[in-house]
Design a protein around this motif. Structure first.
Motif, short mmCIF file in Angstrom:
data_model
loop_
_atom_site.label_atom_id
_atom_site.label_comp_id
_atom_site.label_asym_id
_atom_site.label_seq_id
_atom_site.Cartn_x
_atom_site.Cartn_y
_atom_site.Cartn_z
N ALA A 18 0.78 -1.24 0.02
CA ALA A 18 -0.16 -0.07 -0.22
C ALA A 18 1.07 1.09 0.09
CB ALA A 18 -1.27 -0.06 1.04
N ALA A 19 1.70 0.85 1.06
CA ALA A 19 2.84 2.20 0.78
C ALA A 19 3.86 2.90 -0.52
CB ALA A 19 3.58 2.00 1.66
N ILE A 20 3.93 1.63 -1.15
CA ILE A 20 4.50 1.71 -3.03
C ILE A 20 3.57 2.06 -3.44
CG2 ILE A 20 5.84 -0.04 -4.43
CD1 ILE A 20 6.66 -1.33 -2.09
N ALA A 21 2.82 1.25 -3.62
CA ALA A 21 1.12 2.36 -4.61
C ALA A 21 1.43 3.66 -4.86
CB ALA A 21 0.17 1.33 -4.36
N ASN A 22 1.23 4.06 -3.24
CA ASN A 22 0.95 5.09 -2.95
C ASN A 22 1.78 6.42 -3.30
OD1 ASN A 22 1.26 7.52 -0.55
ND2 ASN A 22 -0.36 8.05 -0.86
N ARG A 23 3.40 5.87 -3.29
CA ARG A 23 4.55 6.93 -3.47
C ARG A 23 4.33 6.65 -5.31
NH1 ARG A 23 3.50 6.61 1.33
NH2 ARG A 23 5.36 6.39 3.33
N LEU A 24 4.33 5.36 -6.61
CA LEU A 24 3.89 5.36 -7.17
C LEU A 24 2.68 6.50 -7.66
CD1 LEU A 24 5.20 2.21 -8.32
CD2 LEU A 24 6.33 3.73 -8.52
N ARG A 25 1.84 6.08 -6.92
CA ARG A 25 0.99 7.11 -6.98
C ARG A 25 1.20 8.36 -7.37
NH1 ARG A 25 -2.99 3.17 -4.99
NH2 ARG A 25 -4.20 2.00 -6.08
N ARG A 26 1.38 9.11 -6.83
CA ARG A 26 2.04 10.41 -6.79
C ARG A 26 3.34 11.25 -7.35
NH1 ARG A 26 -1.54 13.42 -3.68
NH2 ARG A 26 -2.68 11.75 -2.11
N ALA A 27 4.55 9.57 -7.66
CA ALA A 27 5.30 9.96 -8.74
C ALA A 27 4.67 10.28 -9.47
CB ALA A 27 6.38 8.98 -8.45
N ALA A 28 4.05 9.98 -10.62
CA ALA A 28 3.21 10.04 -11.60
C ALA A 28 1.84 10.76 -11.52
CB ALA A 28 2.26 7.87 -11.58
N GLY A 29 1.98 11.44 -10.78
CA GLY A 29 1.09 12.76 -10.15
C GLY A 29 0.85 13.88 -11.62
N PRO A 30 0.15 14.61 -11.52
CA PRO A 30 -0.30 15.74 -12.64
C PRO A 30 1.76 16.29 -12.44
CG PRO A 30 -1.41 15.98 -11.09
CD PRO A 30 -1.16 14.73 -11.05
N ARG A 31 2.02 16.99 -13.89
CA ARG A 31 3.22 17.59 -13.61
C ARG A 31 2.38 19.46 -14.66
NH1 ARG A 31 8.76 14.81 -13.93
NH2 ARG A 31 7.35 12.90 -12.59
N PRO A 32 2.68 20.20 -14.08
CA PRO A 32 1.87 21.80 -14.83
C PRO A 32 2.51 20.96 -16.77
CG PRO A 32 3.44 22.13 -12.86
CD PRO A 32 4.48 20.97 -13.33
N SER A 33 3.59 20.81 -17.18
CA SER A 33 3.23 20.40 -18.47
C SER A 33 3.00 19.43 -18.81
CB SER A 33 5.02 20.24 -18.60
OG SER A 33 5.63 19.63 -18.14
N ASP A 34 1.40 18.72 -17.70
CA ASP A 34 1.64 17.01 -18.61
C ASP A 34 0.49 17.16 -19.59
OD1 ASP A 34 3.01 15.52 -16.95
OD2 ASP A 34 1.26 14.85 -15.54
N ALA A 35 0.04 17.86 -19.97
CA ALA A 35 -0.56 18.68 -21.42
C ALA A 35 0.45 19.09 -22.30
CB ALA A 35 -1.32 20.18 -20.98
N ASP A 36 1.25 18.92 -21.97
CA ASP A 36 2.24 18.70 -23.46
C ASP A 36 3.27 17.69 -24.02
OD1 ASP A 36 1.34 22.20 -23.95
OD2 ASP A 36 2.51 22.79 -22.58
N ARG A 37 2.83 16.85 -22.86
CA ARG A 37 3.65 15.85 -22.51
C ARG A 37 3.28 14.14 -22.29
NH1 ARG A 37 7.90 16.95 -17.41
NH2 ARG A 37 8.33 15.21 -17.89
N ALA A 38 1.56 14.41 -23.69
CA ALA A 38 1.29 12.64 -23.16
C ALA A 38 1.58 12.23 -24.03
CB ALA A 38 -0.61 13.14 -24.09
#
Length: 336
Positions: free
Chosen positions: A309-329
């Motif tokens: 559960a802790a590993i999954a939480n960290r990976l989800r946060r690491a994959a979270g949206p960043r300001p430039s994500d709209a340009d990096r699909a």
């Protein structure tokens, strides 16, 4: 080389003078300051680039000191402290007068824990007070689990670095809110939900809708420079090879069930079969992908049981949206 007694005394002196000390814990390295010194606490936010509304955790040397830092200690807090301290469990309680609002992000609650690392405990005892210590890295980036990680990321911004070797747990503490009748887990970490249920005799509640802010809950957190994309385990190989063909330098977390499967990618790491080993190595592996020049990391979530559960939480946060994500699909990406 690990910290000596002289190092401990020097570090305690730095804290008394309002300086910042990077200290090892069993979870990750923390960036420590005197918890009762608002100016020193403010330096933590400045060095990390951390929003001042994000509360810090106060580290103390012994569970018997908890009452010095909080308004009251409910029975559930005593049970959990006795079961898991010293250890990777943080308790959220009503703030005592000793804790400045600068350390709590302006909240009337405070997060407190007793770390399970001999160097950290020696420092806390020598210092004689509480130490606020979020992870010793820039806000939102990968947490450090070695002194080398701290020096590489923060450099001279830290006044003293205590060497305690590599962190044993490797992911941050579990945060439990004990301000209500039934405790709730606000952040999964080194103590599992199953362990907490066993100690209490009943399961913790789901997090309430109340706006209790805790560390590590920003939409994008624990993130390497490379973008992290999460897919189903059976799709890791295909998505990694597809992204590599599109010109990405791809790092791959290969699920244990697919160990030995050949993958055409820039860098491939087999996920440890043990969740304890995976948690211990996770941040170091994310940093290694950055160091190898990866711009994209393909991973899947482990089963969310125990430390998973802790590993999954960290990976989800690491994959979270960043300001430039709209340009990096990225083709093949799935919601995290």
């Amino acid at each position: 080389m690990t910290a000596t007694n002289d190092d401990i005394e020097k570090a305690a002196g730095v804290l008394r003078a309002g300086g910042l000390v990077a200290l090892p814990t069993e979870t990750v390295y923390g960036l420590g300051a005197n918890a009762e010194d608002p100016a020193a606490v403010g330096r933590i936010f400045e060095v990390k680039g951390r929003p001042p509304s994000h509360p810090l955790i106060v580290h103390i040397a012994d569970g018997d000191q908890l009452g010095d830092w909080v308004e009251e200690v409910p029975d559930t807090a005593r049970v959990l402290a006795e079961a898991f301290w010293p250890g990777p469990l943080t308790l959220v309680l009503r703030r005592g007068r000793r804790v400045p609002l600068e350390a709590t992000g302006g909240l009337e609650t405070v997060a407190v824990r007793v770390p399970d690392h001999p160097v950290a405990l020696a420092l806390l005892s020598a210092f004689g007070g509480g130490v606020t210590a979020p992870s010793a890295n820039r806000f939102g980036s990968v947490s450090p689990t070695t002194p080398q990680h701290v020096r590489a990321e923060l450099g001279d911004a830290v006044d003293f670095v205590l060497d305690g070797g590599s962190c044993e747990v490797g992911v941050e503490s579990t945060i439990v809110d004990v301000t209500s009748d039934v405790p709730s887990i606000l952040r999964p970490g080194g103590v599992t939900a199953e362990d907490i249920e066993a100690a209490l005799g009943y399961p913790p509640a789901a997090p309430s809708a109340a706006p209790v802010r805790v560390p590590g809950q920003h939409p994008s957190h624990y993130a390497p420079r490379a973008r992290v994309v999460l897919v189903e385990p059976e799709q890791v190989v295909a998505e990694a090879e597809r992204a590599q063909e599109l010109g990405h330098q791809v790092g791959v977390f290969l699920p244990a069930a697919f160990a030995g499967t050949p993958v055409k990618a820039h860098a491939v790491v087999a996920v440890p079969a043990s969740t304890a080993a995976y948690a211990r190595e996770l941040y170091g592996l994310l940093r290694a992908f950055d160091q190898r020049g990866c711009d994209l990391i393909i991973a899947s979530l482990p089963a969310e049981e125990g430390l998973g559960a802790a590993i999954a939480n960290r990976l989800r946060r690491a994959a979270g949206p960043r300001p430039s994500d709209a340009d990096r699909a990225t083709p093949g990406a799935r919601p995290a």
